[in-house]
Design a protein around this motif. Structure first.
Motif, PDB file in Angstrom:
ATOM      1  N   ARG A   3      78.242 -37.135  36.384  1.00  0.00           N
ATOM      2  CA  ARG A   3      78.480 -38.028  37.303  1.00  0.00           C
ATOM      3  C   ARG A   3      77.108 -38.383  38.030  1.00  0.00           C
ATOM      4  NH1 ARG A   3      83.670 -40.318  39.252  1.00  0.00           N
ATOM      5  NH2 ARG A   3      84.659 -40.961  37.291  1.00  0.00           N
ATOM      6  N   ILE A   4      76.157 -39.482  37.990  1.00  0.00           N
ATOM      7  CA  ILE A   4      75.562 -39.063  38.924  1.00  0.00           C
ATOM      8  C   ILE A   4      75.949 -38.877  40.806  1.00  0.00           C
ATOM      9  CG2 ILE A   4      73.053 -40.380  40.238  1.00  0.00           C
ATOM     10  CD1 ILE A   4      73.395 -41.500  37.118  1.00  0.00           C
ATOM     11  N   GLN A   5      75.686 -38.276  41.271  1.00  0.00           N
ATOM     12  CA  GLN A   5      76.207 -38.297  43.067  1.00  0.00           C
ATOM     13  C   GLN A   5      75.354 -39.020  44.188  1.00  0.00           C
ATOM     14  OE1 GLN A   5      78.656 -35.283  44.180  1.00  0.00           O
ATOM     15  NE2 GLN A   5      78.582 -34.638  41.935  1.00  0.00           N
ATOM     16  N   VAL A   6      75.494 -39.358  44.780  1.00  0.00           N
ATOM     17  CA  VAL A   6      74.219 -40.229  45.538  1.00  0.00           C
ATOM     18  C   VAL A   6      75.324 -40.606  47.186  1.00  0.00           C
ATOM     19  CG1 VAL A   6      73.570 -42.592  46.362  1.00  0.00           C
ATOM     20  CG2 VAL A   6      73.334 -42.012  43.580  1.00  0.00           C
ATOM     21  N   GLU A   7      74.799 -39.867  47.742  1.00  0.00           N
ATOM     22  CA  GLU A   7      75.404 -39.500  49.388  1.00  0.00           C
ATOM     23  C   GLU A   7      74.724 -40.763  50.509  1.00  0.00           C
ATOM     24  OE1 GLU A   7      76.895 -35.330  49.365  1.00  0.00           O
ATOM     25  OE2 GLU A   7      75.737 -36.038  51.260  1.00  0.00           O
ATOM     26  N   VAL A   8      75.299 -41.931  50.771  1.00  0.00           N
ATOM     27  CA  VAL A   8      74.795 -42.346  51.667  1.00  0.00           C
ATOM     28  C   VAL A   8      75.363 -42.590  53.331  1.00  0.00           C
ATOM     29  CG1 VAL A   8      74.475 -44.028  49.788  1.00  0.00           C
ATOM     30  CG2 VAL A   8      76.334 -44.223  50.992  1.00  0.00           C
ATOM     31  N   ALA A   9      75.048 -42.443  53.975  1.00  0.00           N
ATOM     32  CA  ALA A   9      75.472 -42.518  55.536  1.00  0.00           C
ATOM     33  C   ALA A   9      76.783 -43.534  55.590  1.00  0.00           C
ATOM     34  CB  ALA A   9      74.531 -42.646  56.811  1.00  0.00           C
ATOM     35  N   ARG A  10      75.915 -44.994  55.219  1.00  0.00           N
ATOM     36  CA  ARG A  10      76.757 -45.834  55.596  1.00  0.00           C
ATOM     37  C   ARG A  10      76.753 -47.054  54.411  1.00  0.00           C
ATOM     38  NH1 ARG A  10      78.100 -47.476  61.019  1.00  0.00           N
ATOM     39  NH2 ARG A  10      77.536 -45.816  61.615  1.00  0.00           N
ATOM     40  N   LEU A  11      78.117 -47.086  53.361  1.00  0.00           N
ATOM     41  CA  LEU A  11      78.472 -47.589  52.864  1.00  0.00           C
ATOM     42  C   LEU A  11      77.979 -49.623  52.827  1.00  0.00           C
ATOM     43  CD1 LEU A  11      79.038 -47.123  49.697  1.00  0.00           C
ATOM     44  CD2 LEU A  11      82.058 -48.772  50.544  1.00  0.00           C
ATOM     45  N   PRO A  12      76.878 -50.223  52.034  1.00  0.00           N
ATOM     46  CA  PRO A  12      76.120 -51.609  52.140  1.00  0.00           C
ATOM     47  C   PRO A  12      77.417 -52.279  51.562  1.00  0.00           C
ATOM     48  CG  PRO A  12      75.304 -49.993  50.551  1.00  0.00           C
ATOM     49  CD  PRO A  12      76.749 -48.651  50.923  1.00  0.00           C
ATOM     50  N   SER A  13      77.933 -53.343  52.772  1.00  0.00           N
ATOM     51  CA  SER A  13      78.191 -53.786  51.955  1.00  0.00           C
ATOM     52  C   SER A  13      79.226 -54.630  51.170  1.00  0.00           C
ATOM     53  CB  SER A  13      78.660 -54.935  53.370  1.00  0.00           C
ATOM     54  OG  SER A  13      77.605 -56.058  53.655  1.00  0.00           O
ATOM     55  N   GLY A  14      79.708 -55.403  50.314  1.00  0.00           N
ATOM     56  CA  GLY A  14      79.911 -56.436  49.596  1.00  0.00           C
ATOM     57  C   GLY A  14      80.007 -54.638  47.997  1.00  0.00           C
ATOM     58  N   VAL A  15      79.434 -53.732  48.224  1.00  0.00           N
ATOM     59  CA  VAL A  15      79.509 -52.713  47.242  1.00  0.00           C
ATOM     60  C   VAL A  15      81.053 -52.061  46.981  1.00  0.00           C
ATOM     61  CG1 VAL A  15      79.121 -50.483  46.117  1.00  0.00           C
ATOM     62  CG2 VAL A  15      77.546 -51.923  47.206  1.00  0.00           C
ATOM     63  N   ALA A  16      81.283 -52.537  45.353  1.00  0.00           N
ATOM     64  CA  ALA A  16      82.940 -52.175  44.978  1.00  0.00           C
ATOM     65  C   ALA A  16      82.689 -51.546  43.273  1.00  0.00           C
ATOM     66  CB  ALA A  16      83.513 -53.251  44.833  1.00  0.00           C
ATOM     67  N   PRO A  17      83.570 -50.587  43.454  1.00  0.00           N
ATOM     68  CA  PRO A  17      83.624 -50.249  41.742  1.00  0.00           C
ATOM     69  C   PRO A  17      83.345 -51.106  40.807  1.00  0.00           C
ATOM     70  CG  PRO A  17      85.113 -49.172  43.217  1.00  0.00           C
ATOM     71  CD  PRO A  17      84.817 -49.836  43.940  1.00  0.00           C
ATOM     72  N   GLY A  18      83.193 -50.802  39.987  1.00  0.00           N
ATOM     73  CA  GLY A  18      82.467 -51.907  38.725  1.00  0.00           C
ATOM     74  C   GLY A  18      81.229 -52.198  39.123  1.00  0.00           C
ATOM     75  N   ALA A  19      80.496 -51.930  40.320  1.00  0.00           N
ATOM     76  CA  ALA A  19      79.204 -53.389  40.299  1.00  0.00           C
ATOM     77  C   ALA A  19      77.382 -52.278  39.585  1.00  0.00           C
ATOM     78  CB  ALA A  19      79.192 -53.051  42.068  1.00  0.00           C
ATOM     79  N   ALA A  20      76.763 -52.939  38.500  1.00  0.00           N
ATOM     80  CA  ALA A  20      75.529 -52.738  38.286  1.00  0.00           C
ATOM     81  C   ALA A  20      75.082 -52.818  39.614  1.00  0.00           C
ATOM     82  CB  ALA A  20      75.505 -53.598  37.539  1.00  0.00           C
ATOM     83  N   LEU A  21      75.014 -51.169  40.068  1.00  0.00           N
ATOM     84  CA  LEU A  21      73.482 -51.074  41.246  1.00  0.00           C
ATOM     85  C   LEU A  21      71.966 -50.377  40.614  1.00  0.00           C
ATOM     86  CD1 LEU A  21      76.142 -50.254  43.821  1.00  0.00           C
ATOM     87  CD2 LEU A  21      75.260 -52.332  43.504  1.00  0.00           C
ATOM     88  N   LYS A  22      71.393 -49.777  41.032  1.00  0.00           N
ATOM     89  CA  LYS A  22      69.616 -49.649  40.814  1.00  0.00           C
ATOM     90  C   LYS A  22      69.329 -48.483  42.106  1.00  0.00           C
ATOM     91  CE  LYS A  22      66.681 -52.722  39.520  1.00  0.00           C
ATOM     92  NZ  LYS A  22      67.092 -54.119  38.580  1.00  0.00           N
ATOM     93  N   LEU A  23      69.353 -47.969  41.251  1.00  0.00           N
ATOM     94  CA  LEU A  23      69.262 -46.008  42.027  1.00  0.00           C
ATOM     95  C   LEU A  23      67.871 -46.036  42.488  1.00  0.00           C
ATOM     96  CD1 LEU A  23      72.109 -44.266  40.325  1.00  0.00           C
ATOM     97  CD2 LEU A  23      72.253 -45.860  43.291  1.00  0.00           C
ATOM     98  N   HIS A  24      67.508 -45.617  43.061  1.00  0.00           N
ATOM     99  CA  HIS A  24      65.845 -44.315  43.357  1.00  0.00           C
ATOM    100  C   HIS A  24      66.065 -43.259  43.341  1.00  0.00           C
ATOM    101  CE1 HIS A  24      65.525 -47.073  46.900  1.00  0.00           C
ATOM    102  NE2 HIS A  24      65.312 -45.777  47.098  1.00  0.00           N
ATOM    103  N   TRP A  25      65.346 -42.428  43.224  1.00  0.00           N
ATOM    104  CA  TRP A  25      64.735 -41.217  44.036  1.00  0.00           C
ATOM    105  C   TRP A  25      63.081 -40.825  43.942  1.00  0.00           C
ATOM    106  CZ3 TRP A  25      67.504 -41.421  39.430  1.00  0.00           C
ATOM    107  CH2 TRP A  25      66.864 -40.774  38.516  1.00  0.00           C
ATOM    108  N   PRO A  26      62.347 -40.180  44.808  1.00  0.00           N
ATOM    109  CA  PRO A  26      61.323 -39.522  44.842  1.00  0.00           C
ATOM    110  C   PRO A  26      60.859 -39.256  43.612  1.00  0.00           C
ATOM    111  CG  PRO A  26      62.493 -39.479  47.042  1.00  0.00           C
ATOM    112  CD  PRO A  26      63.007 -39.808  46.274  1.00  0.00           C
TER     113      PRO A  26
END
Lengths: 374, 295
Positions: A341-364
């Protein structure tokens, strides 16, 4: 982390001019098995160093060799320039706090602490006061008369620390002293002990298999694996710039993606073909391996959304799980082409995000680590 | 409040049957019955016999045993036998138990078998074997002669040397077993801790290992002393009448001269001596192993 901060961290990590404890080319064999091989480590005066590694990596053996409870098959151990390799344990003046404390069950708290002073033939008039001081240091004066079996685990640990410190050792060794304590108590004791040892400016070596403990307490961490030190650096260095795939895996959380590195691309970057698309990594932090490689990324380096510039990697993945930790939230993504799995940590979950959603991820790309496949 | 409290107190004690038979009580019964029949009754008869002779109540037996220098000498002989056997077994057994407890697991099984194998051989067989070994033409004399320690064969059988040699041989396993069982539970990190605090091997032994293994030492001493002070077969075969012990006097009194009063008196004296010594040694050893545990 930016380059300036990392260089500052490196400056801190470089041993101060004195090599107080010097372990050189130490080898230890048990029968046919070589537990430590040509191991070198230097510790500066009043430094706190952790030996971190999985069980069987040789960390406790190294500790016992330094304490003189075992003899090395090769190499040299010196403190403050004095070669101690052939000196028996009882003449080394090295304090040890053992894993289960090894307090003397037939002696009271007071007598346990006085043991070392009596063994070293300290003046009788001096013993009482020094015992009281040592017990005060660990806030155990009220328990001086108690039997060891009448103490809790945390209290026993305090007594063990007082017993080791009262003889003013030239070095303090701690062998997983927190492993028998429950989590809450352990965290309190870690901070407390760290403060105490820092105030006393005593050089300490701490053996643990618990990376959090090592990160919290140490000036420097030596990450050990299979009888070798894989990396020696500040907690920040070890976490942010792991020297090997083992260090990356052992210290902290990370996402690891297998791929093939091609010849370096434009601007000193290296391109890695992975099942989830091409990932770029900065050549500055990686030696530029080619062929089969593993890409490593720390969870807090990955952010949600489109990449803000060309210096970032970007992928799209389906959110599989949301794990709430209170102060942070972990998001697990499971791209179909990947096993892990790809693990991501956020301080706060953005609203409307739920399992199953396709999201864009980025990192330097500067935070993308590349290691040759072992 | 007070009245209520008192009321509850009155009704509080549960009604107990006179003889409450719970599981442990039932389990101890067979052993208890056996010991009453096999031990308590014979001892009572013995004690009764010691206070009477053919004419009725009498202290003649005690007067003889405790007044006649000949019998006092015999009591002394028995004490000496028990004492030297116990000390000898302790001096040899303690280091042996230590080595045994620190040996690698596999070697431990082998050494354990070697130490306890002799227990499976009958004392009579063992003692006769020793007697043969110590004859003038026996292997011990042959060895001493050929090594040049002696010029001509020595008399070994029927000497005190033979006696103690044989006694220690018989009783050594009984000393090693209890010490070993305590020693193996000793955390080796305790001696490591002592060393890290600056205690050399001697200090570590005296202040850590010995006090913590004292319970095993006391058990070994009690066991070996109480049995060896009453030994009959081994002294009889290895030294005979030259070194009379309480057991031999008892046997003679009962079997040869048929003086039950004398035999019983000697038996009671021996019982008192053995029990006293075992209890005192336990009492004196206790503070050493418990020092500092109070409070």
């Amino acid at each position: 982390m930016n380059v300036v901060a990392r260089e500052a961290a490196h400056a801190r990590a470089t041993p101060r001019s004195d090599r107080y404890l010097d372990v050189a080319a130490v080898t230890k064999r048990f029968g046919a098995a070589t537990v430590l091989k040509d191991l070198d480590i230097s510790v500066a005066r009043s430094e706190f160093i952790s030996l971190l590694g999985p069980s069987g990596c040789g960390k406790t053996t190294l500790l016992r060799l330094i304490a003189g409870l075992m003899k090395p098959d090769g190499g040299r151990i010196a403190i403050g320039g004095n070669d101690l390799t052939q000196v028996p344990a009882h003449k080394r003046n090295i304090g040890v706090v053992f894993q289960n404390y090894a307090l003397f069950p037939h002696l009271s708290v007071e007598q346990n602490v006085a043991f070392g002073l009596e063994a070293q033939r300290t003046l009788k008039a001096e013993i009482g006061g020094r015992v009281q001081n040592a017990l005060a240091l660990v806030r155990m004066q009220a328990f001086a008369e108690r039997r060891i079996s009448a103490l809790s685990g945390g209290q026993q640990q305090r007594v063990a620390v007082a017993r080791a410190l009262v003889v003013k050792p030239s070095l303090l060794l701690l062998d997983e002293p927190f492993s028998a304590l429950d989590r809450k108590l352990r965290e309190t004791m870690q901070i407390e002990l760290r403060h105490l040892l820092r105030d006393l400016e005593i050089t300490s070596i701490f053996v643990t298999h618990d990376q959090d403990e090592a990160l919290v307490m140490s000036d420097r961490i030596a990450v050990m694996n299979e009888g070798r030190i894989e990396q020696l650096g500040t907690p920040d260095e070890v976490y942010s710039s792991p020297a090997s795939l083992h260090v990356l895996e052992f210290v902290g959380q990370s996402t690891r993606i297998g791929g093939t590195a091609s010849a370096s691309g434009q601007g000193g970057d290296v391109g890695i073909e992975t099942p989830i698309g091409q990932i770029r990594a900065s050549m500055r932090r990686n030696s530029g391996p080619t062929g089969k490689v593993v890409v490593g990324i720390r969870p807090e380096c990955i952010a949600l959304g489109e990449r803000p510039g060309a210096d970032f990697n970007e992928i799209t993945a389906e959110l599989a799980d949301i794990v709430f930790f209170g102060s942070k939230t972990a998001l697990h993504f499971k791209p179909p082409a990947m096993e892990d799995r790809i693990q991501v940590e956020v301080a706060r979950l953005p609203s409307g995000v739920a399992p199953g959603a396709a999201l864009k991820l980025h990192w330097p790309i500067a935070e993308t680590m590349v290691y040759p496949t072992p | 409040m007070t009245t209520i409290g008192m009321e509850t107190q009155v009704t509080a004690p549960p009604r107990r049957r006179l003889l409450q038979l719970d599981a442990p009580a039932i389990m101890v019964l067979p052993g208890l019955v056996f010991m009453v029949v096999a031990f308590a009754i014979p001892v009572l008869i013995l004690v009764a016999d010691s206070f009477r002779d053919a004419s009725g109540l009498s202290l003649a037996g005690y007067r003889k045993v405790l007044g006649d220098p000949y019998y006092i000498g015999i009591i002394w002989n028995s004490l000496q036998l028990g004492l030297i056997t116990t000390i000898g077994s302790l001096l040899i057994g303690y280091p042996a138990a230590f080595a045994l407890s620190r040996a690698p697991a596999r070697l431990q099984v082998l050494l354990f078998a070697l130490i306890f194998l002799p227990l499976t051989v009958s004392i009579i067989v063992k003692t006769f074997g020793l007697a043969i070994m110590m004859r003038r033409d026996g292997i011990l004399n042959w060895l001493l002669l050929n090594l040049g320690f002696i010029e001509r064969p020595m008399r070994l059988v029927f000497t005190e040397f033979a006696l103690y040699f044989g006694m220690i041989n018989v009783f050594l396993p009984l000393m090693i077993l209890p010490i070993y069982s305590v020693m193996r539970q000793l955390d080796p990190r305790l001696t490591d801790a002592a060393a890290s605090l600056g205690a050399g091997p001697v200090t570590t032994f005296l202040r850590v290992t010995l006090p913590l293994t004292m319970p095993g030492v006391v058990a070994g001493i009690s066991l070996v002393f109480s049995i060896s002070v009453a030994a009959y077969v081994t002294p009889g075969l290895l030294i005979g009448d030259r070194f009379m012990t309480m057991s031999q006097v008892m046997a003679k009194a009962y079997l040869n001269i048929r003086d039950f009063n004398l035999g019983a008196s000697m038996a009671v004296v021996m019982l008192v001596v053995a029990v006293t010594i075992v209890f005192t040694s336990t009492y004196f050893a206790e503070p050493a192993s418990r020092r500092g545990r109070k409070g």
